[in-house]
Write an enzyme that holds these catalytic residues in place. Sequence first.
Site, PDB file in Angstrom:
ATOM      1  N   ASP A  19       7.929  -1.546  -2.142  1.00  0.00           N
ATOM      2  CA  ASP A  19       9.092  -1.829  -1.291  1.00  0.00           C
ATOM      3  C   ASP A  19      10.408  -1.350  -1.905  1.00  0.00           C
ATOM      4  OD1 ASP A  19       7.344  -3.137   0.497  1.00  0.00           O
ATOM      5  OD2 ASP A  19       7.418  -4.918  -0.767  1.00  0.00           O
ATOM      6  N   LYS A  22      10.528   3.903  -0.832  1.00  0.00           N
ATOM      7  CA  LYS A  22       9.905   5.233  -1.006  1.00  0.00           C
ATOM      8  C   LYS A  22       9.813   5.999   0.309  1.00  0.00           C
ATOM      9  CE  LYS A  22       6.201   3.338  -2.795  1.00  0.00           C
ATOM     10  NZ  LYS A  22       6.663   1.962  -2.968  1.00  0.00           N
ATOM     11  N   GLY A  46       3.835  -0.405   3.649  1.00  0.00           N
ATOM     12  CA  GLY A  46       4.683  -0.474   4.839  1.00  0.00           C
ATOM     13  C   GLY A  46       5.928   0.325   4.550  1.00  0.00           C
ATOM     14  N   HIS A  47       6.009   1.525   5.078  1.00  0.00           N
ATOM     15  CA  HIS A  47       7.150   2.380   4.802  1.00  0.00           C
ATOM     16  C   HIS A  47       8.063   2.409   6.026  1.00  0.00           C
ATOM     17  CE1 HIS A  47       4.808   4.649   1.434  1.00  0.00           C
ATOM     18  NE2 HIS A  47       5.270   3.482   1.057  1.00  0.00           N
ATOM     19  N   GLN A 222       2.746   1.203  -2.795  1.00  0.00           N
ATOM     20  CA  GLN A 222       2.861   0.087  -3.730  1.00  0.00           C
ATOM     21  C   GLN A 222       3.783   0.498  -4.895  1.00  0.00           C
ATOM     22  OE1 GLN A 222      -0.746   0.756  -2.656  1.00  0.00           O
ATOM     23  NE2 GLN A 222       0.191  -0.297  -0.939  1.00  0.00           N
TER      24      GLN A 222
HETATM   25  P1  IMP Z   1      -3.581  -5.916  -1.601  1.00  0.00           P
HETATM   26  O1  IMP Z   1      -3.110  -4.544  -1.970  1.00  0.00           O
HETATM   27  O2  IMP Z   1      -3.480  -6.233  -0.142  1.00  0.00           O
HETATM   28  O3  IMP Z   1      -4.922  -6.235  -2.178  1.00  0.00           O
HETATM   29  O4  IMP Z   1      -2.566  -6.951  -2.299  1.00  0.00           O
HETATM   30  C1  IMP Z   1      -2.443  -7.108  -3.717  1.00  0.00           C
HETATM   31  C2  IMP Z   1      -1.013  -7.354  -4.123  1.00  0.00           C
HETATM   32  O5  IMP Z   1      -0.230  -6.192  -3.904  1.00  0.00           O
HETATM   33  C3  IMP Z   1      -0.312  -8.475  -3.337  1.00  0.00           C
HETATM   34  O6  IMP Z   1       0.612  -9.118  -4.195  1.00  0.00           O
HETATM   35  C4  IMP Z   1       0.435  -7.723  -2.257  1.00  0.00           C
HETATM   36  O7  IMP Z   1       1.558  -8.434  -1.792  1.00  0.00           O
HETATM   37  C5  IMP Z   1       0.863  -6.499  -3.041  1.00  0.00           C
HETATM   38  N1  IMP Z   1       1.086  -5.314  -2.213  1.00  0.00           N
HETATM   39  C6  IMP Z   1       0.148  -4.492  -1.680  1.00  0.00           C
HETATM   40  N2  IMP Z   1       0.731  -3.482  -1.015  1.00  0.00           N
HETATM   41  C7  IMP Z   1       2.050  -3.639  -1.137  1.00  0.00           C
HETATM   42  C8  IMP Z   1       3.181  -2.891  -0.700  1.00  0.00           C
HETATM   43  O8  IMP Z   1       3.067  -1.823  -0.086  1.00  0.00           O
HETATM   44  N3  IMP Z   1       4.403  -3.396  -1.022  1.00  0.00           N
HETATM   45  C9  IMP Z   1       4.554  -4.525  -1.755  1.00  0.00           C
HETATM   46  N4  IMP Z   1       3.533  -5.256  -2.206  1.00  0.00           N
HETATM   47  C10 IMP Z   1       2.289  -4.813  -1.898  1.00  0.00           C
HETATM   48 MG    MG Z   2       6.716  -1.473   1.725  1.00  0.00          MG
END
Ligand code: IMP
Ligand code: MG
Length: 430
Positions: A19, A22, A46-47, A222
């Site tokens: 977040d 990017k 989520g971009h 991420q």
């Molecule tokens: P997962 O990727 O859904 O398995 O989540 C694992 C961890 O990564 C959690 O803390 C999510 O909130 C975090 N996470 C996964 N994708 C994103 C992202 O795109 N932005 C921020 N946090 C993320």
């Molecule tokens: Mg995001």
Amino acid sequence: MDKRERGEGIVVVGGQWGDEGKGRIIDILAKDSPVIARFQGGNNAGHSLHFDNKSLVLHLIPCGIVHKDKVAVIGNGVVLDPSVLFEEIASLEKQGFPVTPENLKISRHAHIILPIHKIIDRIREGSPLLHIGTTKRGIGPCYEDKVARFGIRAGDLLFPELLRTKLHRLLANRKGIDQESPEFTQQVLNYGAELKPYLCDTGEYLDLRLKAGARVLFEGAQGSLLDIDHGTYPFVTSANCVASHAAAGSGIGAQWFKEVLMVSKAYCTRVGEGPFFTEMSGSLEERFREQGREYGATTGRPRRCGWLDLPALKYAQRINGATGLILTKMDVLVGLGPFKVATSYQSGENKDLSYSDAMERFNQGFDVQVNYKEFAGVTEMSSLIRSREDLPHTLQHLLSFLEEELAIPVRMITFGPKRGQELMLSSLGC
Ligand code: IMP
Ligand code: MG
């Protein structure tokens, strides 16, 4: 289109917990890059993009898709939920952005997120013992099956017999959740028919374009501190998010990379559980959350907010080999009073700790002490910033401070959510 003598890869990665903005950066840099590729993660990302009075959130398809004549690539390192892909394609088309096999290429080796993966993710998130705050999109369980060698790859969806055998093996390994039925297999096969025109060997495609002189932008998802190996394990995602994974996750060689851009907010946020040493609390955190609109683009969850963390950024710079910094959301600091940047960590015995040491101490159940540098508050900021000198003094000072400490230049800053509210400070590769 492919103008350079030799192509080059530019990787854009998150320096924090995701977040960082990017998507926005990719949208800006896509102007000069005919190809934009994703190499890890899935629709947990989520971009957000804001332009021409439109707001768009892309979870799976690289942000470059909204530019005419650009090719978006979903690499082998991505985990792909076909239902989300088709929804995203439909919603892009509705907004006037056509998606065709000419401008979207998907790796035959990308692993498929099945309904069972989402079920398992949700069950775990419902358990106080197993909960880590995932996005519940099935990301972790899908990567588990990939590594366990029971996974279903996009290319498998084209071959009914092979798919039946593979699904049978995958489901046999997931006892207790019975999903095997002719209807289910048929649904997965239907996805295959729809996916078929987009599938290819993306490594080969990217290599050809690079050899023909294209600049390829690699869109990280991420962030460094969510990396499965280098992040705040176990509170991480299930993929490598660091820049070096752009090669393995897209199928090209490592020789193509010219620049690694690390994106960071001027403060810090995280969603989900896990250590966050510079986390704010109370009304200050709420003010940052409101001013920065810090709610998850994927899950809508309020993001945890904290101060910019220099030891963490230094760590992220090192594990990514970042060659340039992009500092986003600088405008959010306006009107919130003096702000802080964490400068060092110490143990209870006053021993200096690196970020890596601090993560270890946290895992062992010990507290870590954070030391900060305070910056004077920013009371106002012009909406017209054409050079570094147009920034309030404190923010100029912040940039010089970060450049000195990280020993890399600030390449770009952003100071508002819209296209145009950004400033390139130095050109790429210089
Ligand atoms: P997962 O990727 O859904 O398995 O989540 C694992 C961890 O990564 C959690 O803390 C999510 O909130 C975090 N996470 C996964 N994708 C994103 C992202 O795109 N932005 C921020 N946090 C993320
Ligand atoms: Mg995001």
